[in-house]
Design an enzyme around this catalytic site. Structure first.
Site, PDB file in Angstrom:
ATOM      1  N   ALA A   9       0.828  -1.213   0.000  1.00  0.00           N
ATOM      2  CA  ALA A   9       0.000   0.000   0.000  1.00  0.00           C
ATOM      3  C   ALA A   9       0.859   1.258   0.000  1.00  0.00           C
ATOM      4  O   ALA A   9       0.476   2.293   0.529  1.00  0.00           O
ATOM      5  CB  ALA A   9      -0.918  -0.010   1.226  1.00  0.00           C
ATOM      6  N   GLY A  11       2.454   2.507  -2.944  1.00  0.00           N
ATOM      7  CA  GLY A  11       2.612   3.097  -4.288  1.00  0.00           C
ATOM      8  C   GLY A  11       1.954   4.455  -4.431  1.00  0.00           C
ATOM      9  O   GLY A  11       1.116   4.852  -3.627  1.00  0.00           O
ATOM     10  N   ARG A  15      -1.560   7.673 -11.903  1.00  0.00           N
ATOM     11  CA  ARG A  15      -2.602   7.755 -12.935  1.00  0.00           C
ATOM     12  C   ARG A  15      -3.988   8.106 -12.401  1.00  0.00           C
ATOM     13  O   ARG A  15      -4.908   8.379 -13.167  1.00  0.00           O
ATOM     14  CB  ARG A  15      -2.658   6.426 -13.721  1.00  0.00           C
ATOM     15  CG  ARG A  15      -1.545   6.308 -14.730  1.00  0.00           C
ATOM     16  CD  ARG A  15      -1.617   4.982 -15.459  1.00  0.00           C
ATOM     17  NE  ARG A  15      -1.080   3.897 -14.661  1.00  0.00           N
ATOM     18  CZ  ARG A  15      -1.313   2.604 -14.897  1.00  0.00           C
ATOM     19  NH1 ARG A  15      -2.091   2.234 -15.884  1.00  0.00           N
ATOM     20  NH2 ARG A  15      -0.768   1.675 -14.140  1.00  0.00           N
ATOM     21  N   LYS A  22      -4.453   7.024  -3.683  1.00  0.00           N
ATOM     22  CA  LYS A  22      -5.381   6.169  -4.432  1.00  0.00           C
ATOM     23  C   LYS A  22      -6.209   5.287  -3.500  1.00  0.00           C
ATOM     24  O   LYS A  22      -7.398   5.066  -3.715  1.00  0.00           O
ATOM     25  CB  LYS A  22      -4.549   5.301  -5.380  1.00  0.00           C
ATOM     26  CG  LYS A  22      -5.276   4.133  -5.963  1.00  0.00           C
ATOM     27  CD  LYS A  22      -4.592   3.602  -7.192  1.00  0.00           C
ATOM     28  CE  LYS A  22      -3.522   2.591  -6.859  1.00  0.00           C
ATOM     29  NZ  LYS A  22      -2.923   2.050  -8.100  1.00  0.00           N
ATOM     30  N   GLY A  77      10.439  -1.040  -5.491  1.00  0.00           N
ATOM     31  CA  GLY A  77       9.896  -2.275  -6.045  1.00  0.00           C
ATOM     32  C   GLY A  77       9.118  -3.093  -5.026  1.00  0.00           C
ATOM     33  O   GLY A  77       9.214  -2.861  -3.813  1.00  0.00           O
ATOM     34  N   GLY A 101      -3.179  -3.350  -2.026  1.00  0.00           N
ATOM     35  CA  GLY A 101      -4.184  -2.410  -1.516  1.00  0.00           C
ATOM     36  C   GLY A 101      -5.130  -1.890  -2.577  1.00  0.00           C
ATOM     37  O   GLY A 101      -6.207  -1.391  -2.256  1.00  0.00           O
ATOM     38  N   GLU A 151       8.493 -10.374 -15.907  1.00  0.00           N
ATOM     39  CA  GLU A 151       7.736  -9.133 -16.106  1.00  0.00           C
ATOM     40  C   GLU A 151       7.681  -8.774 -17.587  1.00  0.00           C
ATOM     41  O   GLU A 151       8.604  -9.078 -18.350  1.00  0.00           O
ATOM     42  CB  GLU A 151       8.397  -7.998 -15.315  1.00  0.00           C
ATOM     43  CG  GLU A 151       8.361  -8.194 -13.808  1.00  0.00           C
ATOM     44  CD  GLU A 151       6.953  -8.394 -13.284  1.00  0.00           C
ATOM     45  OE1 GLU A 151       6.086  -7.535 -13.539  1.00  0.00           O
ATOM     46  OE2 GLU A 151       6.703  -9.435 -12.638  1.00  0.00           O
ATOM     47  N   ARG A 296     -31.753   5.258   2.824  1.00  0.00           N
ATOM     48  CA  ARG A 296     -30.463   5.555   3.442  1.00  0.00           C
ATOM     49  C   ARG A 296     -30.221   4.709   4.685  1.00  0.00           C
ATOM     50  O   ARG A 296     -30.991   3.831   5.029  1.00  0.00           O
ATOM     51  CB  ARG A 296     -30.386   7.055   3.750  1.00  0.00           C
ATOM     52  CG  ARG A 296     -30.257   7.887   2.473  1.00  0.00           C
ATOM     53  CD  ARG A 296     -30.435   9.361   2.764  1.00  0.00           C
ATOM     54  NE  ARG A 296     -29.524   9.816   3.805  1.00  0.00           N
ATOM     55  CZ  ARG A 296     -29.682  10.950   4.480  1.00  0.00           C
ATOM     56  NH1 ARG A 296     -30.730  11.743   4.242  1.00  0.00           N
ATOM     57  NH2 ARG A 296     -28.819  11.284   5.407  1.00  0.00           N
ATOM     58  N   ALA A 386     -55.077  16.853   4.339  1.00  0.00           N
ATOM     59  CA  ALA A 386     -54.061  17.223   3.353  1.00  0.00           C
ATOM     60  C   ALA A 386     -53.546  18.634   3.615  1.00  0.00           C
ATOM     61  O   ALA A 386     -54.297  19.518   4.035  1.00  0.00           O
ATOM     62  CB  ALA A 386     -54.651  17.142   1.951  1.00  0.00           C
TER      63      ALA A 386
HETATM   64  C1  UD1 Z   1       3.194  -6.632 -10.198  1.00  0.00           C
HETATM   65  C2  UD1 Z   1       3.965  -7.935 -10.430  1.00  0.00           C
HETATM   66  C3  UD1 Z   1       3.453  -8.588 -11.699  1.00  0.00           C
HETATM   67  C4  UD1 Z   1       1.956  -8.823 -11.627  1.00  0.00           C
HETATM   68  C5  UD1 Z   1       1.239  -7.513 -11.302  1.00  0.00           C
HETATM   69  C6  UD1 Z   1      -0.217  -7.758 -11.020  1.00  0.00           C
HETATM   70  C7  UD1 Z   1       6.158  -7.444  -9.533  1.00  0.00           C
HETATM   71  C8  UD1 Z   1       7.588  -7.153  -9.858  1.00  0.00           C
HETATM   72  N1  UD1 Z   1       5.351  -7.635 -10.545  1.00  0.00           N
HETATM   73  O1  UD1 Z   1       3.521  -5.792 -11.288  1.00  0.00           O
HETATM   74  O2  UD1 Z   1       4.121  -9.820 -11.926  1.00  0.00           O
HETATM   75  O3  UD1 Z   1       1.481  -9.363 -12.838  1.00  0.00           O
HETATM   76  O4  UD1 Z   1       1.807  -6.898 -10.133  1.00  0.00           O
HETATM   77  O5  UD1 Z   1      -0.901  -6.551 -10.922  1.00  0.00           O
HETATM   78  O6  UD1 Z   1       5.807  -7.522  -8.380  1.00  0.00           O
HETATM   79  N2  UD1 Z   1       4.149  -1.156  -4.559  1.00  0.00           N
HETATM   80  C9  UD1 Z   1       4.689  -0.698  -3.388  1.00  0.00           C
HETATM   81  N3  UD1 Z   1       5.992  -0.325  -3.356  1.00  0.00           N
HETATM   82  C10 UD1 Z   1       6.803  -0.394  -4.449  1.00  0.00           C
HETATM   83  C11 UD1 Z   1       6.242  -0.867  -5.656  1.00  0.00           C
HETATM   84  C12 UD1 Z   1       4.909  -1.248  -5.677  1.00  0.00           C
HETATM   85  O7  UD1 Z   1       3.987  -0.621  -2.369  1.00  0.00           O
HETATM   86  O8  UD1 Z   1       7.980  -0.047  -4.330  1.00  0.00           O
HETATM   87  C13 UD1 Z   1       2.723  -1.545  -4.579  1.00  0.00           C
HETATM   88  C14 UD1 Z   1       1.921  -0.741  -5.588  1.00  0.00           C
HETATM   89  O9  UD1 Z   1       1.372   0.409  -5.015  1.00  0.00           O
HETATM   90  C15 UD1 Z   1       0.846  -1.741  -5.990  1.00  0.00           C
HETATM   91  C16 UD1 Z   1       1.544  -3.094  -5.881  1.00  0.00           C
HETATM   92  O10 UD1 Z   1       2.641  -2.889  -5.026  1.00  0.00           O
HETATM   93  O11 UD1 Z   1      -0.257  -1.733  -5.095  1.00  0.00           O
HETATM   94  C17 UD1 Z   1       1.992  -3.638  -7.215  1.00  0.00           C
HETATM   95  O12 UD1 Z   1       2.940  -2.755  -7.757  1.00  0.00           O
HETATM   96  P1  UD1 Z   1       3.018  -2.376  -9.287  1.00  0.00           P
HETATM   97  O13 UD1 Z   1       4.160  -1.462  -9.506  1.00  0.00           O
HETATM   98  O14 UD1 Z   1       1.676  -1.949  -9.743  1.00  0.00           O
HETATM   99  O15 UD1 Z   1       3.377  -3.789  -9.897  1.00  0.00           O
HETATM  100  P2  UD1 Z   1       3.213  -4.218 -11.382  1.00  0.00           P
HETATM  101  O16 UD1 Z   1       4.297  -3.610 -12.208  1.00  0.00           O
HETATM  102  O17 UD1 Z   1       1.829  -4.045 -11.813  1.00  0.00           O
END
Ligand code: UD1
Ligand code: CA
Length: 415
Positions: A9, A11, A15, A22, A77, A101, A151, A296, A386
């Site tokens: 959680a 990232g 976008r 997000k 990563g 997340g 990847e 509600r 009424a």
């Molecule tokens: C990742 C997987 C990929 C898979 C895909 C599915 C890796 C290297 N690759 O790719 O194989 O098909 O998910 O959606 O794991 N995040 C962090 N810190 C970081 C990087 C990412 O918390 O340093 C979080 C992002 O916010 C996200 C999740 O990890 O919620 C996945 O990261 P993202 O960069 O979207 O991975 P993908 O490149 O989509």
């Protein structure tokens, strides 16, 4: 044995084009991150750790002490992210599930299935896509075990043709994971520490890595922009509507019916189009709701109740066979059985500072365009004329009229 979940959680979610994290965007009345935590809790995970980074205070403000936190200061990563939770994993035995997340539609049953898989040392949740572009591809050895995840940006042409993809959700043995993480490097086309690199490391050590293929591909969809947010909302809406229809509810137009989480609706109740029913509402059997009704929070409707068009009700308890058929606002109200509320009736529940209650008994006939200025109590077998504005309690068996008498006067003629 105890189970643990790590939720990625940290990232940035660029976008989303948002000033907020997000993960605190709501999808159908609940934030993305809360949906993921709900699912983990429903799957009876003992320890949930969120790895937070970008706008972490917003995520923490939502989750509070429901989870523990690890911090990733730099986005190096997914593997690097998991390493930040090391202090929670050290000295622990058992399994850990990795969740994202921003993947809010995963079912708790899928988590349970992954955790129950006992043949393998690690299990990856995969999916088969016609167009696997962008995802990590699942590469298998001659025995059918997974030997690597490649990847998109590192894949050869033949690897790109693989249609089995990595969902980003996995179950590992905690100690196997910690050990493999010490060996990962950022030697790849994105210079990141990939979590997926642990797969090859584990495979080379002779560990068996299996998969579970998700039955419903929508479970693993992520939210990266606001178009996807809308798309996932529509899937969630469908899922909830389908569940109610399977339980015997009649929904005339499931594309235009909005039923939030944890709503109970009895069999043979009909929901007409453009109706919204908020979380936690309880509706009995054989009711008739909408079109364009807004039910509600904290409403409880007994059997055979009608809530008709353009009617909003909030915190209202409504008895059997009672009808509120048109153009009303009923808030902070209790209504008994067999009562008919005339068109345009309004409960004036708010004095600008406090909310007040309206109580209406059984077998009443409320004329059209009546205002109840709360707090006010109406007995049973009451008729209200009424156009009345009711400011005082009405005893049982009475007719109340509270409006000025009509006078017809001679028109002043001009010219
Ligand atoms: C990742 C997987 C990929 C898979 C895909 C599915 C890796 C290297 N690759 O790719 O194989 O098909 O998910 O959606 O794991 N995040 C962090 N810190 C970081 C990087 C990412 O918390 O340093 C979080 C992002 O916010 C996200 C999740 O990890 O919620 C996945 O990261 P993202 O960069 O979207 O991975 P993908 O490149 O989509
Ligand atoms: Ca009115």
């Amino acid at each position: 044995m105890k189970t643990m979940a790590l939720i990625l959680a940290a990232g940035k979610g660029t976008r989303m084009k948002s000033h907020k994290s997000k993960l605190v965007h709501e999808i159908y009345g609940k934030t993305l991150i809360e949906r993921v935590v709900d699912t983990a809790e429903k799957a009876s995970i003992d320890d949930i750790i969120a790895i937070v980074g970008y706008k972490k205070e917003e995520v923490i403000a939502v989750l509070k002490d429901r989870v523990k936190y690890a911090y990733q200061e730099e986005m190096l990563g997914t593997g690097h992210a998991v390493m930040q939770a090391k202090e929670y994993l050290q000295n622990k035995e058992g399994k850990v599930i990795i969740l994202s997340g921003d993947v809010p539609l995963l079912r708790s049953e899928t988590i349970v299935a992954l955790l129950n898989e006992s043949e393998n040392d690690a299990t990856i949740l995969t999916a088969i896509y016609d167009n696997p572009y962008g995802y990590g591809r699942i590469v298998r050895d001659n025995n059918g075990y997974v030997e690597d995840i490649i990847e998109e940006k590192d894949a050869s042409e033949s690897e790109k043709a693989i249609q089995e993809i990595n969902s980003g959700i996995y179950v590992f043995d905690i100690q196997n994971l910690l050990e493999a993480l010490t060996e990962i490097t950022p030697n790849n086309n994105q210079n990141e520490y990939y979590l997926t690199s642990v797969i090859k490391i584990m495979h080379d050590k002779g560990l068996k890595i299996g998969t579970i293929t998700v039955g419903d591909n929508t479970e693993i969809l992520g939210v990266n922009d606001k178009t996807q947010l809308e798309y996932l909302t529509s899937i969630l809406k469908r899922r909830i509507n389908n569940m109610h229809m399977q339980n015997g509810v009649i929904i005339e137009d499931a594309n235009n019916t909005y039923i939030y989480d944890d709503v109970e609706i009895g069999a043979d109740t009909v929901i007409h189009p453009n109706t919204t029913i908020k979380s936690g509402v309880k509706i009995g059997e054989n009711c008739n709701i909408g079109p364009n009704a807004y039910i509600r929070e904290k409403c409880e409707l007994a059997d055979n109740v009608k809530i008709g068009s353009f009617t909003e009700i909030k915190n209202a308890k409504i008895g059997e066979n009672t009808k509120v058929p048109h153009l009303s606002y009923i808030g902070d109200t209790v209504i008994g059985k067999n009562t008919n509320i005339g068109c345009g009736t309004i409960t004036c529940n708010y004095d600008g500072i406090n909310k007040h209650e309206t109580i209406i008994g059984d077998d009443c006939f409320i004329g059209s365009n009546v205002n109840f200025v709360a707090p006010v109590k109406v007995g049973s077998h009451v008729t209200v004329g009424a156009g009345s504005t009711i400011t005082e309690d009405i005893p049982d068996d009475t007719l109340a009229i509270a409006r000025e008498r009509q006078t017809n006067k001679q028109k002043r003629l001009t010219k």
